[in-house]
Design an enzyme around this catalytic site. Structure first.
Site, PDB file in Angstrom:
ATOM      1  N   SER A 195       0.794  -1.233   0.000  1.00 33.69           N
ATOM      2  CA  SER A 195       0.000   0.000   0.000  1.00 33.69           C
ATOM      3  C   SER A 195       0.822   1.277   0.000  1.00 33.69           C
ATOM      4  CB  SER A 195      -0.972   0.004   1.183  1.00 33.69           C
ATOM      5  OG  SER A 195      -2.016  -0.908   0.955  1.00 33.69           O
ATOM      6  N   LYS A 239      -0.063   3.774  -2.664  1.00 38.28           N
ATOM      7  CA  LYS A 239      -1.059   4.830  -2.500  1.00 38.28           C
ATOM      8  C   LYS A 239      -0.416   6.208  -2.364  1.00 38.28           C
ATOM      9  CE  LYS A 239      -4.637   1.869  -0.469  1.00 38.28           C
ATOM     10  NZ  LYS A 239      -3.957   0.566  -0.432  1.00 38.28           N
ATOM     11  N   SER A 299      -6.053   3.124   4.287  1.00 40.55           N
ATOM     12  CA  SER A 299      -5.491   2.369   3.168  1.00 40.55           C
ATOM     13  C   SER A 299      -6.593   1.754   2.311  1.00 40.55           C
ATOM     14  CB  SER A 299      -4.541   1.288   3.690  1.00 40.55           C
ATOM     15  OG  SER A 299      -3.585   0.940   2.729  1.00 40.55           O
ATOM     16  N   LYS A 351       2.947   6.319   5.638  1.00 42.64           N
ATOM     17  CA  LYS A 351       2.012   5.382   5.007  1.00 42.64           C
ATOM     18  C   LYS A 351       2.505   3.964   5.222  1.00 42.64           C
ATOM     19  CE  LYS A 351      -1.495   4.025   2.753  1.00 42.64           C
ATOM     20  NZ  LYS A 351      -1.426   2.823   3.606  1.00 42.64           N
TER      21      LYS A 351
END
EC number: 3.4.16.4
Length: 538
Positions: free
Chosen positions: A98, A101, A347, A459
């Site tokens: 992720s 992203k 997420s 993140k």
């Protein structure tokens, strides 16, 4: 027609960058560069003893047994000077999970803009006649990842207020703003029942305050021992089929409940046993054709508001020869700056893919993954990111066809930090150890009681054999950007290894850990094979 005003997604919680609180929904604030702090001698002196100690500490952390057989790209940069403070395998192409992203969010801000909003309309060929009748009615989606059942009800009320009492023909759910490809080609079929692998559509209804798209909440409640368990399909009641083979077991017996949606079906299959004394079990499960579910829910909303649909509910686009279609109702989403909060904090894969297709529409007039991913890469290049080490196959990171390098991630972090939308970007990142989920997100339960708590903004990314943590460490002695990308570990995700590095960076940036919470040398343990938000664990 007057458009409805979007409501804030969550009340704003204030706090400066690196403070104990982060905005959950944005208001108008000055946009400040993320590199206001000049490089202090303590950070800038690459020959200093502190830097040598930092490098030795990170080296020691990366010797943890949790990383045996794994490849780890780790890069740390002083954002004020661009000086690389640490690098190990920074140029190695690795799966990002992720962390992908980060690239999608930056491209969306660059292409669509922080103030971009998404519209949904209800259209007929003409205004209702004297009897309050229209022929066919179209619910038209244009990529809103936060459209809720309440929004559908509000639009149904608008339709009724326009004078419509009867739809003589059919109600169509129009999701043609995007193409009909619902899933990325290499997503694993066995993931399809789960919210993190929901089908992508331009018209989809979001569930709950985290706005999970393309799903319904299934609730299973025990009955009397030996009787079938009670199953509620939530929003999909009357839309999805139910195959209920679950039974109620004896009090104190094992819970063997399984809630599935077999591949290629629109059937929720519930099997196993739920103890008679167990609490109800809830789970998010995907539906087939999210736009059709939106149409089903909108028909129910119309009926509740006194509008009868005589025909069927189906999928279809507004006819091309409707040059002057009558817009009977509309809804405008919150701005992208606010939507990024649930997207990045939790997420949300559905949001990522919808943004990619929206980028494709904006840049090439095509709501496809192919067009959108080209638009993402072009936006990143325009931002100044070196994309040579970047391979894009989706926007969320669920695909195992994505490749990044830690160098590229840190490059992105640096470029985003000086972009006009830097504050918006920063506000979307999870904050270590913050218990409010709309602040801490996927980091809410990590690094508590350490120098990183309330400081590290990063993140996360986790799936089988892949884990990453990339973001910022602001502090009184300067700001660091870092990326940690781990691939190939055979056990649980090495989250504690990542946390140990982030805590050490927070200490290096001038933050103090609470008494007794200094970094411990030696092995640390990891956990989890999926993002905690994907399994409702944070």
């Amino acid at each position: 027609m007057k458009q409805s005003s979007p409501e804030p997604l969550r009340p704003r919680r204030t706090g400066g960058r690196g403070g104990a609180r982060r905005a959950a929904a944005l208001v108008t604030i000055p946009l400040l560069p993320m590199t206001l702090l000049g490089a202090s001698p303590a950070l800038a002196d690459a020959s200093g003893a502190r830097l040598t100690e930092l490098r030795e500490d990170i080296d020691a952390i990366l010797e943890d047994p949790a990383l045996e057989g794994a490849v780890s790209g780790v890069v740390v940069v002083d954002t004020a000077t661009g000086e690389e403070l640490y690098s190990r395998d920074g140029g190695e192409q690795l799966l990002p999970a992720s962390n992908m992203k980060l690239f999608t969010a930056a491209a969306a801000l660059e292409v669509l803009g922080a103030d971009h909003s998404f519209g949904t309309e209800v259209a007929a060929e003409s205004a209702p006649g004297r009897r309050g009748e229209v022929q066919d009615l179209y619910l038209v989606g244009r990529g809103d990842p936060t459209l809720s059942a309440e929004d559908l009800d509000a639009m149904a009320a608008e339709v009724a207020a326009s004078g419509v009492r009867t739809v003589r023909g059919d109600l169509y759910a129009d999701d043609t703003w995007f193409d009909s490809e619902r899933l990325v080609d290499d997503w694993w079929p066995e993931d399809e029942p789960y919210a993190y692998s929901a089908q992508i559509s331009a018209l989809t209804v979001a569930h709950g305050e985290r706005f999970d798209t393309g799903v319904t909440e299934v609730s299973v409640t025990p009955a009397a021992e030996g009787e079938p368990a009670d199953v509620d399909l939530g929003a999909a009641e009357g839309y999805a089929e139910l195959d209920n083979r679950a039974v109620t077991g004896a009090a104190g017996s094992a819970n063997t409940l399984v809630i599935d949606r077999p591949v290629g079906t629109n059937t929720i299959a519930v099997t196993g046993s739920l103890p008679a004394d167990a609490a109800p079990v809830t789970a998010l499960r995907t539906v087939d054709e999210p736009a059709a579910l939106a149409g089903h829910l909108f028909e129910e909303a119309l009926e509740s508001n006194g509008v009868t649909v005589k025909g069927d509910v189906g999928l279809g686009g507004v006819p091309a020869d409707w040059q002057d279609a009558e817009v009977l109702a509309d809804h405008t989403s919150a701005e992208l700056s606010e939507i990024l909060v649930p997207f990045m904090k939790f997420s949300n894969n559905g949001h990522a893919e919808m943004l990619v297709k929206s980028i494709g529409q904006e840049t090439a007039g095509a709501g496809t993954w192919d067009a959108g991913l080209v638009g993402v890469e072009e936006a990143l290049s325009g931002l100044g990111v070196d994309t040579a080490g970047l391979v894009l196959n989706d926007g969320s990171g669920l695909s195992r066809g994505n490749l990044v390098t830690a160098d590229t991630v840190v490059d992105l972090l640096g470029q985003a930090g000086s972009a006009p939308w830097a504050q918006t970007w920063s506000a979307s990142l999870p904050v270590a150890g913050e218990s409010d989920p709309f602040v801490g997100g996927t980091l809410a339960n990590r690094m508590r009681g350490t120098a990183a708590e309330g400081v590290v903004e990063a993140k996360t990314g986790t799936m089988s054999g892949v884990s990453a943590l990339s973001g910022y460490v602001p502090g009184p002695e300067g700001e660091l950007a870092f990326s940690i990308v781990n691939n190939g570990h055979s056990g649980p995700a090495p989250l504690a290894v990542q946390d140990a590095i982030a805590v050490r960076l927070a200490e290096y940036a001038g933050h103090q850990a609470p008494e007794g919470a200094r970094m411990m040398r030696g092995p640390v343990q990891g956990s989890g094979e999926l993002e905690c938000s994907w399994v409702q664990a944070c």
